[in-house]
Design a protein around this motif. Structure first.
Motif, PDB file in Angstrom:
ATOM      1  N   ARG A   1       0.834  -1.203   0.000  1.00 48.61           N
ATOM      2  CA  ARG A   1       0.000   0.000   0.000  1.00 48.61           C
ATOM      3  C   ARG A   1       0.869   1.253   0.000  1.00 48.61           C
ATOM      4  O   ARG A   1       0.604   2.200  -0.732  1.00 48.61           O
ATOM      5  N   ILE A   2       1.908   1.231   0.821  1.00 48.03           N
ATOM      6  CA  ILE A   2       2.829   2.375   0.884  1.00 48.03           C
ATOM      7  C   ILE A   2       3.521   2.558  -0.460  1.00 48.03           C
ATOM      8  O   ILE A   2       3.653   3.671  -0.957  1.00 48.03           O
ATOM      9  N   GLU A   3       3.947   1.460  -1.050  1.00 47.93           N
ATOM     10  CA  GLU A   3       4.608   1.508  -2.359  1.00 47.93           C
ATOM     11  C   GLU A   3       3.694   2.151  -3.407  1.00 47.93           C
ATOM     12  O   GLU A   3       4.134   2.993  -4.206  1.00 47.93           O
ATOM     13  N   SER A   4       2.417   1.787  -3.393  1.00 46.51           N
ATOM     14  CA  SER A   4       1.453   2.367  -4.340  1.00 46.51           C
ATOM     15  C   SER A   4       1.251   3.852  -4.072  1.00 46.51           C
ATOM     16  O   SER A   4       1.162   4.652  -5.008  1.00 46.51           O
ATOM     17  N   PHE A   5       1.178   4.230  -2.805  1.00 43.90           N
ATOM     18  CA  PHE A   5       1.041   5.641  -2.433  1.00 43.90           C
ATOM     19  C   PHE A   5       2.223   6.446  -2.960  1.00 43.90           C
ATOM     20  O   PHE A   5       2.055   7.492  -3.583  1.00 43.90           O
ATOM     21  N   VAL A   6       3.418   5.944  -2.721  1.00 39.90           N
ATOM     22  CA  VAL A   6       4.634   6.640  -3.166  1.00 39.90           C
ATOM     23  C   VAL A   6       4.649   6.751  -4.688  1.00 39.90           C
ATOM     24  O   VAL A   6       4.953   7.816  -5.233  1.00 39.90           O
ATOM     25  N   LYS A   7       4.316   5.676  -5.351  1.00 42.80           N
ATOM     26  CA  LYS A   7       4.311   5.680  -6.815  1.00 42.80           C
ATOM     27  C   LYS A   7       3.360   6.743  -7.356  1.00 42.80           C
ATOM     28  O   LYS A   7       3.684   7.467  -8.295  1.00 42.80           O
ATOM     29  N   GLN A   8       2.173   6.858  -6.747  1.00 43.87           N
ATOM     30  CA  GLN A   8       1.187   7.820  -7.234  1.00 43.87           C
ATOM     31  C   GLN A   8       1.588   9.265  -6.928  1.00 43.87           C
ATOM     32  O   GLN A   8       1.338  10.157  -7.723  1.00 43.87           O
ATOM     33  N   PHE A   9       2.231   9.511  -5.782  1.00 46.29           N
ATOM     34  CA  PHE A   9       2.458  10.888  -5.353  1.00 46.29           C
ATOM     35  C   PHE A   9       3.903  11.366  -5.450  1.00 46.29           C
ATOM     36  O   PHE A   9       4.169  12.533  -5.160  1.00 46.29           O
TER      37      PHE A   9
ATOM     38  N   SER B   1       5.938  12.126  -7.979  1.00 41.55           N
ATOM     39  CA  SER B   1       6.156  13.229  -8.912  1.00 41.55           C
ATOM     40  C   SER B   1       5.599  14.534  -8.349  1.00 41.55           C
ATOM     41  O   SER B   1       6.260  15.579  -8.381  1.00 41.55           O
ATOM     42  N   TRP B   2       4.368  14.460  -7.820  1.00 39.88           N
ATOM     43  CA  TRP B   2       3.768  15.647  -7.209  1.00 39.88           C
ATOM     44  C   TRP B   2       4.609  16.143  -6.039  1.00 39.88           C
ATOM     45  O   TRP B   2       4.886  17.332  -5.924  1.00 39.88           O
ATOM     46  N   TYR B   3       5.024  15.219  -5.176  1.00 38.77           N
ATOM     47  CA  TYR B   3       5.809  15.583  -4.000  1.00 38.77           C
ATOM     48  C   TYR B   3       7.117  16.264  -4.397  1.00 38.77           C
ATOM     49  O   TYR B   3       7.473  17.311  -3.868  1.00 38.77           O
ATOM     50  N   LYS B   4       7.814  15.667  -5.351  1.00 37.07           N
ATOM     51  CA  LYS B   4       9.107  16.211  -5.782  1.00 37.07           C
ATOM     52  C   LYS B   4       8.956  17.631  -6.325  1.00 37.07           C
ATOM     53  O   LYS B   4       9.793  18.494  -6.087  1.00 37.07           O
ATOM     54  N   THR B   5       7.871  17.878  -7.015  1.00 40.67           N
ATOM     55  CA  THR B   5       7.620  19.189  -7.599  1.00 40.67           C
ATOM     56  C   THR B   5       7.159  20.210  -6.558  1.00 40.67           C
ATOM     57  O   THR B   5       7.470  21.387  -6.662  1.00 40.67           O
ATOM     58  N   ASN B   6       6.420  19.761  -5.549  1.00 40.44           N
ATOM     59  CA  ASN B   6       5.737  20.688  -4.650  1.00 40.44           C
ATOM     60  C   ASN B   6       6.230  20.749  -3.214  1.00 40.44           C
ATOM     61  O   ASN B   6       5.819  21.643  -2.485  1.00 40.44           O
ATOM     62  N   HIS B   7       7.066  19.823  -2.762  1.00 38.99           N
ATOM     63  CA  HIS B   7       7.344  19.771  -1.327  1.00 38.99           C
ATOM     64  C   HIS B   7       8.024  21.032  -0.788  1.00 38.99           C
ATOM     65  O   HIS B   7       7.885  21.367   0.381  1.00 38.99           O
ATOM     66  N   LEU B   8       8.723  21.747  -1.619  1.00 38.14           N
ATOM     67  CA  LEU B   8       9.371  22.970  -1.137  1.00 38.14           C
ATOM     68  C   LEU B   8       8.404  24.148  -1.066  1.00 38.14           C
ATOM     69  O   LEU B   8       8.583  25.050  -0.256  1.00 38.14           O
TER      70      LEU B   8
END
Length: 161
Positions: A64-72, A74-81
């Motif tokens: 489940r965690i792996e699927s969460f990471v896979k889905q988010f 790209s978004w996280y890398k672009t937006n976390h800052l």
């Protein structure tokens, strides 16, 4: 049946996040700071787990965690800052200083750590290790390092949700 489970999980997310949000806004850990953060970390984890169970059904939490990471990722890398608070970014910087061993008895798992704060997987791995150490590894909230880990893990998980 799935709709009923999703509704139930949705209520778990809502209930735990409302309580964590209330504590986050009124943030007064007081004398027993470690227990305060452990309780709120656990609330956020229950909400996160209910969410990933609903969105990424699988019997294994790792999947489940792996699927969460896979889905988010790209978004996280672009937006976390930009999308997260200064406290979120500070928490990542603090947790980057630690390698967290698995405190589960007889575990042979490698230590979890954040090497690259752009990698959601590393952030989630650290959060999950903190959770497992609290639940299964006997992490004590009387040790300063553990309080630091749980406090900063709470801020990360809270804002990710």
């Amino acid at each position: 049946m799935r709709k009923m489970k999703d509704k139930y999980r949705g209520e778990i997310v809502k209930e735990n996040m409302q309580r964590a949000r209330k504590d986050y806004v009124g943030l007064k850990p007081g004398f027993n700071r470690g227990e305060f953060y452990a309780e709120n970390f656990n609330r956020c984890w229950r909400a996160f787990d209910a969410y990933i169970c609903s969105e990424f059904p699988n019997n294994q939490v790792g999947k489940r965690i792996e699927s969460f990471v896979k889905q988010f990722q790209s978004w996280y890398k672009t937006n976390h800052l930009d999308s997260f608070s200064t406290r979120f970014r500070e928490s990542i910087d603090i947790l980057k200083q630690y390698s967290i061993k698995d405190m589960t008895p007889d575990s042979k798992k490698p230590e979890a750590f954040i090497k690259n704060k752009d990698e959601l997987k590393e952030v989630i791995d650290v959060i999950y290790r903190i959770r497992c150490n609290l639940e299964h590894g006997g992490m004590q909230m009387t040790e300063d390092k553990n309080i630091i880990l749980v406090e900063n893990g709470f801020y990360l998980l809270y804002e990710l949700l």
